[in-house]
Scaffold this active site. Structure first.
Site, PDB file in Angstrom:
ATOM      1  N   ARG A  84     -71.143 -29.745 -56.976  1.00 23.41           N
ATOM      2  CA  ARG A  84     -69.899 -29.408 -56.528  1.00 23.41           C
ATOM      3  C   ARG A  84     -70.058 -29.703 -54.863  1.00 23.41           C
ATOM      4  O   ARG A  84     -69.268 -30.240 -54.313  1.00 23.41           O
ATOM      5  CB  ARG A  84     -69.555 -27.894 -56.553  1.00 23.41           C
ATOM      6  CG  ARG A  84     -68.836 -27.573 -57.664  1.00 23.41           C
ATOM      7  CD  ARG A  84     -69.095 -28.254 -59.102  1.00 23.41           C
ATOM      8  NE  ARG A  84     -68.393 -27.767 -60.041  1.00 23.41           N
ATOM      9  CZ  ARG A  84     -68.599 -26.827 -61.033  1.00 23.41           C
ATOM     10  NH1 ARG A  84     -69.663 -25.902 -60.883  1.00 23.41           N
ATOM     11  NH2 ARG A  84     -67.654 -26.646 -62.100  1.00 23.41           N
TER      12      ARG A  84
ATOM     13  N   GLU B 221     -69.199 -24.318 -55.361  1.00 22.89           N
ATOM     14  CA  GLU B 221     -67.724 -24.614 -54.976  1.00 22.89           C
ATOM     15  C   GLU B 221     -67.492 -24.185 -53.461  1.00 22.89           C
ATOM     16  O   GLU B 221     -67.013 -24.792 -52.528  1.00 22.89           O
ATOM     17  CB  GLU B 221     -66.745 -23.937 -55.693  1.00 22.89           C
ATOM     18  CG  GLU B 221     -66.506 -24.585 -57.235  1.00 22.89           C
ATOM     19  CD  GLU B 221     -67.494 -23.648 -58.138  1.00 22.89           C
ATOM     20  OE1 GLU B 221     -68.469 -23.460 -57.862  1.00 22.89           O
ATOM     21  OE2 GLU B 221     -66.905 -24.047 -59.350  1.00 22.89           O
TER      22      GLU B 221
ATOM     23  N   ASP C  10     -72.706 -16.467 -56.796  1.00 28.41           N
ATOM     24  CA  ASP C  10     -71.716 -16.995 -56.144  1.00 28.41           C
ATOM     25  C   ASP C  10     -70.633 -15.771 -55.849  1.00 28.41           C
ATOM     26  O   ASP C  10     -69.576 -16.229 -55.108  1.00 28.41           O
ATOM     27  CB  ASP C  10     -70.966 -18.288 -56.511  1.00 28.41           C
ATOM     28  CG  ASP C  10     -70.628 -17.811 -58.265  1.00 28.41           C
ATOM     29  OD1 ASP C  10     -71.165 -17.097 -58.831  1.00 28.41           O
ATOM     30  OD2 ASP C  10     -69.692 -18.894 -58.421  1.00 28.41           O
TER      31      ASP C  10
ATOM     32  N   ASP D 164     -71.337 -32.873 -62.729  1.00 34.46           N
ATOM     33  CA  ASP D 164     -70.167 -31.802 -63.106  1.00 34.46           C
ATOM     34  C   ASP D 164     -68.748 -32.846 -62.856  1.00 34.46           C
ATOM     35  O   ASP D 164     -69.132 -34.136 -62.425  1.00 34.46           O
ATOM     36  CB  ASP D 164     -69.995 -30.778 -62.188  1.00 34.46           C
ATOM     37  CG  ASP D 164     -69.526 -29.722 -63.143  1.00 34.46           C
ATOM     38  OD1 ASP D 164     -68.421 -29.637 -63.453  1.00 34.46           O
ATOM     39  OD2 ASP D 164     -70.166 -28.537 -63.315  1.00 34.46           O
TER      40      ASP D 164
ATOM     41  N   TYR E 195     -74.469 -13.772 -61.049  1.00 35.71           N
ATOM     42  CA  TYR E 195     -73.690 -14.840 -60.478  1.00 35.71           C
ATOM     43  C   TYR E 195     -73.488 -14.613 -59.015  1.00 35.71           C
ATOM     44  O   TYR E 195     -72.722 -13.832 -58.526  1.00 35.71           O
ATOM     45  CB  TYR E 195     -72.287 -14.908 -60.914  1.00 35.71           C
ATOM     46  CG  TYR E 195     -72.103 -15.793 -62.065  1.00 35.71           C
ATOM     47  CD1 TYR E 195     -73.119 -15.893 -63.407  1.00 35.71           C
ATOM     48  CD2 TYR E 195     -71.187 -16.638 -62.484  1.00 35.71           C
ATOM     49  CE1 TYR E 195     -73.118 -16.767 -64.277  1.00 35.71           C
ATOM     50  CE2 TYR E 195     -71.016 -17.848 -63.159  1.00 35.71           C
ATOM     51  CZ  TYR E 195     -72.233 -17.826 -64.294  1.00 35.71           C
ATOM     52  OH  TYR E 195     -72.160 -18.699 -65.246  1.00 35.71           O
TER      53      TYR E 195
ATOM     54  N   GLU F 294     -67.034 -24.434 -71.012  1.00 34.19           N
ATOM     55  CA  GLU F 294     -65.684 -24.777 -70.753  1.00 34.19           C
ATOM     56  C   GLU F 294     -65.192 -25.974 -70.928  1.00 34.19           C
ATOM     57  O   GLU F 294     -64.648 -26.995 -70.299  1.00 34.19           O
ATOM     58  CB  GLU F 294     -65.703 -24.554 -69.313  1.00 34.19           C
ATOM     59  CG  GLU F 294     -66.012 -23.104 -68.818  1.00 34.19           C
ATOM     60  CD  GLU F 294     -66.007 -22.835 -67.295  1.00 34.19           C
ATOM     61  OE1 GLU F 294     -65.681 -21.847 -66.783  1.00 34.19           O
ATOM     62  OE2 GLU F 294     -66.519 -23.811 -66.445  1.00 34.19           O
TER      63      GLU F 294
ATOM     64  N   HIS G 117     -66.843 -30.722 -68.117  1.00 31.98           N
ATOM     65  CA  HIS G 117     -67.439 -31.083 -66.943  1.00 31.98           C
ATOM     66  C   HIS G 117     -67.923 -32.456 -66.679  1.00 31.98           C
ATOM     67  O   HIS G 117     -68.963 -32.648 -66.189  1.00 31.98           O
ATOM     68  CB  HIS G 117     -68.404 -29.924 -66.513  1.00 31.98           C
ATOM     69  CG  HIS G 117     -67.918 -28.600 -66.436  1.00 31.98           C
ATOM     70  ND1 HIS G 117     -67.203 -28.140 -65.247  1.00 31.98           N
ATOM     71  CD2 HIS G 117     -67.954 -27.461 -67.403  1.00 31.98           C
ATOM     72  CE1 HIS G 117     -66.563 -26.804 -65.412  1.00 31.98           C
ATOM     73  NE2 HIS G 117     -67.227 -26.461 -66.839  1.00 31.98           N
TER      74      HIS G 117
HETATM   75  C1  ACM Z   1     -70.201 -21.332 -66.261  1.00 27.19           C
HETATM   76  O1  ACM Z   1     -70.138 -20.632 -65.174  1.00 27.19           O
HETATM   77  N1  ACM Z   1     -69.135 -22.211 -66.206  1.00 27.19           N
HETATM   78  C2  ACM Z   1     -71.440 -21.635 -67.031  1.00 27.19           C
END
Ligand code: ACM
Length: 550
Positions: free
Chosen positions: A178, A490, A439, A207, A437, A346, A283
């Site tokens: 990102r 991101e 982020d 990605d 996480y 995803e 991705h």
């Molecule tokens: C993820 O956070 N899409 C693995």
């Protein structure tokens, strides 16, 4: 009056000693090792590092000895000579492989500091290295300064430490797609992981927004896929009410094969394994922008300038699977890691549902639906990697189409995936959003923080995370290899942004993965963290202060 004149000082010292047991003695540096060691007993006295101190190392740990000598030199100005045998009487740091300490495991060590010597013994080189990480944290924080420091006594308190990790997988994931992260920062990040005795660096290299690893056979992956013309400004949600705003600034970069090898080597010297991640089948937009034949539609794609989940996933044709095998072949030439991460998260199936080719593939393979088609895709990669002596690891979506026989699961959508995989006898790495996480915002008052992806994950929640869910039966808990923090970038455009989100939460996670559960104590961790943050300041790490942005 009895408390008067000079006699008050010894008395005060006795009172302080009684108030604080030795292993929590609140001297600046004495109890500030992160992650907290398993056992630590302080004794009176100090070892004094001096210009004539030597390092005596077994041949198997000369590399660790030279690393330590290099680390001690800038601040002290002492260049400690590394020798193979002791000169009698000389003050010394000994690094010795000791097979009798096998009970401490592959990464454990014993560190004994007396007034005359510092001895690190371990069954393996990794333990010697970790012992030297503890040693650095017993010295004054100024030891981390990269220039000569005057007026500091380079002393180490006499202590006996016996230490080993709780989990074998202790790490962090850095998303270099990102936002591209320069090689020099990747090395700094690896150094910081190593200081905390973390041993796994998961490098998210591909990605929708950028392909970051040179692949010789497919040069356009980086010629085209490593560059986007601009980047979304602000949050994705803005798109629903207004037109998306872009910054108009091209962004990109990639690691050559030599760059990546240099990182692998650098990490290896610090006992860190680099786990590369090549995302599939989702991705994948940057790769499809480079090689349109890998996609499902005739639309010409660009490397994505926006965040979120792209519908543009790899097509499931045999030619695409062979392309990915070629890519993984080159990845394995660069990365010796047992584990190769193939993403899997995803992968929305909108295009597979609409694609006659994908539907024909489902029929031809006798599969039920698109989820099973992803399962097939992953199984092919699993077979390919297994045949080469490697192991596939993927995000927990890889459970959905039937788990590939040798796959390891990285559980991110909570703990459910990890529990199911462990119960089925698969290894798992716990990476749930609610605890790992990094982020997510570090304050409830997001408006006072740098713009982030959302949500809230404070330091104490990370610290108190328990990677073994109670739902996993005792016989299967051994499948939990450990845990890691995720740094999706991101909203982290620069290394300084990454540092702000990573620290100190990653320090807390180092203790989650290293320290025995019963020895953890958040308020006591905060005391040690004060000194740790001094070290991070000296190391020019832009950590988030406990009371908010500076
Ligand atoms: C993820 O956070 N899409 C693995």
């Amino acid at each position: 009056m009895i408390c008067c004149g000079r006699s008050v000082f010894p008395l005060m010292a006795v009172v302080v000693m009684l108030l604080f047991p030795l292993d929590t003695f609140p001297l600046d540096r004495q109890a500030s090792i992160i992650p907290k060691p398993v056992q630590m007993t302080f004794q009176s006295g100090l070892f004094r590092l001096a210009p004539g101190t030597i390092i005596v190392a077994d041949s198997a740990v000369l590399a660790e000895a030279h690393i330590l000598a290099r680390e001690l030199e800038p601040a002290t100005g002492y260049w400690l000579e590394v020798k193979r045998s002791a000169v009698s009487g000389a003050p010394r740091i000994e690094m010795k492989i000791d097979p009798t300490l096998v009970k401490l495991g592959e990464e454990g060590y014993r560190l004994t500091v007396t007034t005359k010597s510092i001895v690190i013994r371990a069954p393996k080189a990794a333990g010697i290295y970790y012992g030297s990480r503890s040693l650095l944290q017993l010295l004054p924080p100024e030891i981390f300064r990269q220039a000569r420091v005057s007026g500091v006594e380079w002393t180490v308190p006499c202590v006996q430490i016996e230490d080993y990790p709780r989990f074998q997988w202790r790490g962090a994931m850095l998303d270099a797609s990102r936002h591209f992260m320069p090689k020099e920062f990747v090395k700094k990040f690896i150094d910081l992981l190593a200081l905390q005795k973390m041993n796994s660096f998961h490098w998210h290299l591909t990605d929708d927004q950028g392909w970051r690893l040179e692949i010789k056979k497919y040069p356009k992956l980086t010629e085209v896929g490593a560059w986007r013309k601009e980047t979304l400004v602000g949050h994705l949600e803005h798109r629903s009410s207004t037109e998306p705003k872009f910054d108009g600034i091209p962004h990109g970069g990639f690691y050559t094969r030599d760059d990546a090898r240099e990182i692998v080597e650098y990490a290896h010297e610090r006992h860190i394994n680099v786990v590369p991640e090549i995302e599939m089948p989702g991705h994948a937009q940057a790769a499809i922008a480079a090689y349109p034949e890998l996609g499902n539609t005739a639309t010409r794609l660009e490397v994505s300038p926006i965040w979120g989940i792209s519908e543009n996933i790899f097509n499931p044709k045999e030619s695409t699977i062979l392309f990915l095998e070629d890519v993984l072949t080159e990845v394995m030439e660069i990365f010796p890691s047992k584990f190769i991460h193939t993403g899997g998260d995803e992968a929305v199936k909108v295009q597979w549902k609409a694609s006659p080719d994908a539907q024909a593939r489902i029929k031809e393979l006798g599969l039920k639906d698109e989820e099973e088609l992803q399962g097939y895709f992953t199984r092919r990669m699993d077979e390919f990697l297994t045949a080469k002596g490697r192991r596939l690891i993927g995000w927990d979506e890889i459970l959905e189409g039937g788990l590939a026989p040798n796959a390891t699961v990285m559980s991110w959508r909570g703990e459910k995936g990890g529990i199911a995989a462990a119960k089925a006898g698969h290894d798992v790495v716990m990476a749930p959003t609610d605890y790992t996480y990094l982020d997510y915002y570090q304050s409830k008052e997001a408006s006072k923080e740098p713009l982030g992806i959302g949500d809230y994950l404070p330091l104490d929640v990370v610290y108190n995370y328990e990677p073994i869910p109670t739902e996993i039966p005792a016989d299967f808990t051994g499948h939990v290899l450990g845990s890691q923090g995720q740094l999706w970038t991101e909203y982290m455009a620069t290394p300084k942004n990454v540092e702000y989100m990573a620290f100190p939460r990653l320090a807390a996670l180092s203790e989650v993965t290293w320290t025995p559960r019963e020895k953890k104590d958040y308020s006591e961790f905060l005391t040690r963290l004060e000194t740790y943050l001094k070290r991070l300041t000296i190391l020019d790490v832009n950590y988030r202060a406990l009371d908010g942005p500076k």
